[in-house]
Write a protein that holds these residues in place. Structure first.
Motif, mmCIF file in Angstrom:
data_model
loop_
_atom_site.group_PDB
_atom_site.id
_atom_site.type_symbol
_atom_site.label_atom_id
_atom_site.label_comp_id
_atom_site.label_asym_id
_atom_site.label_seq_id
_atom_site.Cartn_x
_atom_site.Cartn_y
_atom_site.Cartn_z
ATOM 1 N N PRO A 273 0.773 -1.325 0.130
ATOM 2 C CA PRO A 273 0.021 0.015 0.041
ATOM 3 C C PRO A 273 0.697 1.190 0.043
ATOM 4 C CG PRO A 273 0.273 -1.019 2.274
ATOM 5 C CD PRO A 273 0.684 -2.006 1.105
ATOM 6 N N VAL A 274 0.324 2.231 -0.644
ATOM 7 C CA VAL A 274 1.216 3.534 -0.618
ATOM 8 C C VAL A 274 0.702 4.526 0.606
ATOM 9 C CG1 VAL A 274 1.037 5.835 -1.759
ATOM 10 C CG2 VAL A 274 0.923 3.725 -3.274
ATOM 11 N N THR A 275 1.732 4.609 1.443
ATOM 12 C CA THR A 275 1.816 5.272 2.483
ATOM 13 C C THR A 275 1.770 6.803 2.356
ATOM 14 O OG1 THR A 275 4.111 4.979 3.039
ATOM 15 C CG2 THR A 275 2.492 3.199 3.885
ATOM 16 N N LEU A 276 2.321 7.214 1.438
ATOM 17 C CA LEU A 276 2.303 8.926 1.345
ATOM 18 C C LEU A 276 0.930 9.467 1.376
ATOM 19 C CD1 LEU A 276 4.864 9.100 -1.351
ATOM 20 C CD2 LEU A 276 5.195 9.855 0.895
ATOM 21 N N PRO A 277 0.780 10.492 2.244
ATOM 22 C CA PRO A 277 -0.347 11.344 2.243
ATOM 23 C C PRO A 277 -0.583 11.923 0.794
ATOM 24 C CG PRO A 277 1.107 12.288 3.457
ATOM 25 C CD PRO A 277 1.716 10.866 3.117
ATOM 26 N N LEU A 278 -1.508 11.678 0.045
ATOM 27 C CA LEU A 278 -1.463 12.098 -1.188
ATOM 28 C C LEU A 278 -3.068 12.862 -1.391
ATOM 29 C CD1 LEU A 278 0.261 9.662 -3.368
ATOM 30 C CD2 LEU A 278 1.231 11.621 -2.586
ATOM 31 N N ALA A 279 -3.181 13.772 -2.236
ATOM 32 C CA ALA A 279 -4.379 14.249 -2.786
ATOM 33 C C ALA A 279 -4.440 14.740 -4.150
ATOM 34 C CB ALA A 279 -4.478 15.669 -1.839
ATOM 35 N N VAL A 280 -5.491 14.876 -4.835
ATOM 36 C CA VAL A 280 -5.643 15.320 -6.381
ATOM 37 C C VAL A 280 -6.179 16.631 -6.730
ATOM 38 C CG1 VAL A 280 -6.881 14.313 -8.406
ATOM 39 C CG2 VAL A 280 -6.164 12.804 -6.666
ATOM 40 N N ASP A 281 -5.174 17.245 -7.284
ATOM 41 C CA ASP A 281 -5.544 18.512 -7.534
ATOM 42 C C ASP A 281 -6.862 18.533 -8.243
ATOM 43 O OD1 ASP A 281 -5.673 21.138 -8.866
ATOM 44 O OD2 ASP A 281 -3.555 21.511 -8.968
ATOM 45 N N PRO A 282 -8.022 19.465 -7.731
ATOM 46 C CA PRO A 282 -9.471 19.131 -8.475
ATOM 47 C C PRO A 282 -9.350 20.135 -10.045
ATOM 48 C CG PRO A 282 -9.316 20.744 -6.799
ATOM 49 C CD PRO A 282 -8.124 20.110 -6.695
ATOM 50 N N VAL A 283 -8.089 20.856 -10.257
ATOM 51 C CA VAL A 283 -8.282 21.620 -11.409
ATOM 52 C C VAL A 283 -7.663 20.869 -12.425
ATOM 53 C CG1 VAL A 283 -7.482 23.733 -12.578
ATOM 54 C CG2 VAL A 283 -8.369 23.730 -10.047
ATOM 55 N N CYS A 284 -6.372 20.291 -12.163
ATOM 56 C CA CYS A 284 -5.697 19.695 -13.292
ATOM 57 C C CYS A 284 -5.555 18.289 -12.902
ATOM 58 C CB CYS A 284 -4.185 20.190 -13.187
ATOM 59 S SG CYS A 284 -3.293 19.827 -11.881
ATOM 60 N N HIS A 285 -6.002 17.592 -11.830
ATOM 61 C CA HIS A 285 -5.896 16.095 -11.451
ATOM 62 C C HIS A 285 -4.631 15.713 -11.389
ATOM 63 C CE1 HIS A 285 -10.087 16.608 -12.584
ATOM 64 N NE2 HIS A 285 -10.027 16.869 -13.682
ATOM 65 N N MET A 286 -3.715 16.545 -10.975
ATOM 66 C CA MET A 286 -2.203 15.985 -10.609
ATOM 67 C C MET A 286 -2.556 15.603 -9.356
ATOM 68 S SD MET A 286 -0.039 15.897 -13.015
ATOM 69 C CE MET A 286 1.289 15.630 -11.690
ATOM 70 N N THR A 287 -1.497 14.396 -8.870
ATOM 71 C CA THR A 287 -1.433 14.139 -7.534
ATOM 72 C C THR A 287 -0.617 15.028 -6.841
ATOM 73 O OG1 THR A 287 -1.408 11.586 -8.251
ATOM 74 C CG2 THR A 287 -0.576 11.962 -6.175
#
Length: 330
Positions: A273-287
């Protein structure tokens, strides 16, 4: 300006050479085309390590997150990617190009080639038997970095090996990070070779021997105080049972077992499992890495994370627009 870019590229290439000498993987990103205005120009380079650390300059803002994301993917899959970073994502992408539509203020377009540099796995053959000779030649053709160690081993006996050691002393050797070991002594210095193998940071150790002989020698290793887990993990008889008779057939069987062990290990590591706290940019959808995100915006009690200032400002003006797109996928 040209001299400055050359110095920056030299630094990246020096870092690449250093990582290669250490047997560490990385991805090399190179700008191959641009449409002004862009801060990075053709020839600009950056190096991305597996943990996402980037060295060099191929553009900021929207460019770096895209390159880091694709570099990680390229390293996992072992294949290169050509990406395009532009103000608006194309409706129909060109064949072979992965589009990233960005909202950064630069307004330019970058085409970046991301090439994973993955060190060859190492196969250490302990022994000089006919099977050892056949295994060294075959493994080289399959893509392994082949090392051979045995008292009296010569280039004449192992013409295709990358490295030959006269003996079992590995103390001063720079071994590959991904190392597999096959003991192919077949009756000559079996005990010394097995103890050498157990002292190495190997992902897999195999022993060419009959089941009865392997059991006796494993008992010997346990009596000598070796770690029971390591001893029991020795694959013996080595290889996949194909009814091998000749040294060449034995080598094929053993190498198949090594390749199988390597691929199974790789699949297991990808399932972690990926343990890094990640989010998705709601504009360009980048991690976006939450821990290091520079641009955030609080909307109706929820924090949103962005790859650059332009994305944050676009969202702040019309958050409902981007939230609806996220829900509908449009």
């Amino acid at each position: 300006m040209r001299n400055k870019r050359m110095l920056e590229s030299d630094k990246v290439l020096e870092k690449a050479a250093s990582l290669q000498s250490q047997g560490k993987p990385f991805a090399l990103a190179t700008v191959i085309r641009c449409e002004s205005p862009t801060s990075a120009k053709p020839g600009a380079k950056a190096l991305v390590e597996p943990d996402g650390v980037i060295h060099g300059w191929i553009g900021g803002g929207c460019a770096q997150p895209a390159v880091i994301k694709i570099a990680r993917r390229a390293l996992e899959e072992g294949q290169p990617y050509l990406i395009r970073i532009s103000p608006e994502r194309s409706v129909e992408s060109e064949n072979g190009i992965m589009d990233f539509g960005m909202t950064c203020h630069s307004g330019g377009t970058l085409d970046i080639f991301v090439d994973p540099i993955i060190p060859r796995p190492g196969l250490l053959v302990l022994g000089a038997s006919p099977a050892a000779q056949a295994l060294a030649a075959l493994a080289k053709r399959v893509g392994f970095q082949v090392l051979v160690a045995f008292p009296g081993a010569t280039r004449e006996t192992f013409p295709e090996a990358d490295q030959i050691l006269d003996g079992f002393d590995m103390a001063a050797e720079n071994l590959p990070a991904e190392l597999f070991v096959v003991v192919a002594t077949q009756g000559k210095k079996d005990e010394e070779a097995l103890e050498t193998a157990l002292g190495l940071p190997a992902q897999y150790v195999a022993f060419i021997a009959s089941r009865r002989k392997a059991e006796k020698l494993k008992a010997y290793l346990l009596e000598r105080g070796h770690n029971p887990t390591q001893v029991n993990a020795i694959a013996a008889p080595a290889g996949i049972d194909i009814g091998a008779v000749t040294p060449e057939e034995v080598a094929l069987s053993v190498l198949a077992g090594v390749v199988q062990a390597r691929r199974v290990s790789a699949m297991r590591s990808q399932d972690k499992p990926v343990t890094l706290p990640l989010a998705v940019d709601p504009v360009c959808h980048m991690t976006v890495d939450i821990a290091t995100a520079e641009y955030t915006h609080l909307h109706q009690g929820q924090t949103y994370y962005f790859c650059c200032k332009g994305c944050r400002e676009a969202f702040a003006k019309t958050p409902e627009k981007y939230l609806v797109q996220a829900e509908t996928g449009v």
